[in-house]
Design a protein around this motif. Structure first.
Motif, short mmCIF file in Angstrom:
data_model
loop_
_atom_site.label_atom_id
_atom_site.label_comp_id
_atom_site.label_asym_id
_atom_site.label_seq_id
_atom_site.Cartn_x
_atom_site.Cartn_y
_atom_site.Cartn_z
N SER A 1 -12.03 -31.54 24.45
CA SER A 1 -13.17 -32.36 24.81
C SER A 1 -12.61 -33.58 25.52
O SER A 1 -12.11 -34.51 24.91
N VAL B 1 -6.06 -34.80 11.86
CA VAL B 1 -6.57 -34.19 10.63
C VAL B 1 -5.91 -32.83 10.41
O VAL B 1 -5.55 -32.48 9.28
N PHE C 1 -11.59 -24.70 11.45
CA PHE C 1 -10.96 -24.39 10.16
C PHE C 1 -10.18 -23.08 10.27
O PHE C 1 -9.14 -22.91 9.64
N LYS D 1 -9.51 -30.10 19.98
CA LYS D 1 -10.38 -29.90 18.81
C LYS D 1 -10.11 -28.53 18.21
O LYS D 1 -10.13 -27.52 18.93
N LYS E 1 -16.18 -23.37 14.37
CA LYS E 1 -16.57 -24.47 15.25
C LYS E 1 -15.41 -25.44 15.44
O LYS E 1 -14.84 -25.94 14.47
N VAL F 1 -14.01 -28.69 15.88
CA VAL F 1 -14.45 -30.07 15.70
C VAL F 1 -13.39 -30.99 15.12
O VAL F 1 -13.62 -32.19 14.99
N ILE F 2 -12.23 -30.43 14.79
CA ILE F 2 -11.23 -31.21 14.06
C ILE F 2 -10.14 -31.72 14.99
O ILE F 2 -9.59 -30.94 15.78
N SER F 3 -9.83 -32.99 14.90
CA SER F 3 -8.79 -33.58 15.76
C SER F 3 -7.41 -33.25 15.22
O SER F 3 -7.23 -32.89 14.06
N TYR G 1 -19.19 -22.53 10.60
CA TYR G 1 -18.47 -23.74 10.22
C TYR G 1 -16.99 -23.46 10.39
O TYR G 1 -16.23 -24.31 10.78
N LYS G 2 -16.62 -22.24 10.06
CA LYS G 2 -15.22 -21.88 10.09
C LYS G 2 -14.66 -21.82 11.51
O LYS G 2 -13.47 -21.99 11.72
#
Lengths: 101, 101
Positions: A46, A20, A54, A51, A13, A15-17, A10-11
């Motif tokens: 992407s 954010v 964390f 992206k 990956k 995935v955050i724009s 999770y840390k």
DNA sequence: CGTGTAAGGAATTCTGACACG
DNA sequence: CGTGTAAGGAATTCTGACACG
């Protein structure tokens, strides 16, 4: 090695724009993009849009602290590559001793 | 309680946009929004746009599996509220016994 | 060097609706 | 019921540039 191997990434990956990330770090999008230009962060792309993970967010917070202390992006970059070299050396040594003990 | 309290909420922090959730789960954006309408997921809203957590992503994957098995959204919802009731009961019991032992 | 900003365009997301079944 | 799609608009992100210092 870890109790929850899946949770672990999770840390990492991405995935955050950037919007954010900006909220999370308190840095402006301009700053975040500039630090990328200076090779301090490496978001995934992407189809054009960045992206972040964390881990990237945490790293950016450290950078923000260093910048406040007056450390230049160049110095931060130096420190990063230095740490990378050390980590690689450690990996080498581990591999070395694992082979012969 | 946990070794890394901070890391723990990477899983619950709502930072992922619907496009990424769609890629991660294989569900269409339409499906994801519909499951929200049926109260199966509860993204945050940052000025209109939905933000999901990794926990939400995992939950959506479970939902996808159930849907494939023919479970209706209504049934999934029932199951969810049932589990919630059970968890709340357990909390009550913990509080109860903690108080008197 | 490090950051702000206005500019114009591209990609993303949103809602409400019609469709099918 | 559950999902697809076209529609029009709003919010997000991107790049290259000019500005200041």
């Amino acid at each position: 090695m870890t109790a929850h191997p899946q949770e672990d990434h999770y840390k990492y990956k991405k995935v955050i724009s950037i919007g954010v990330v900006s909220e999370l770090t308190g840095l402006s999008q301009r700053q975040i993009r500039y630090y990328e230009e200076r090779k301090l962060v490496f978001p995934d792309r992407s189809k054009g849009t960045r992206k972040y993970s964390f881990a990237d967010v945490e790293h950016l917070m450290k950078i923000a602290n260093q910048r406040e202390e007056g450390v230049s992006t160049w110095e931060i970059r130096q420190e990063m590559t230095k740490e990378l070299r050390e980590r690689m050396l450690k990996g080498q040594m581990n591999a070395h001793f694992r082979r012969r003990s």
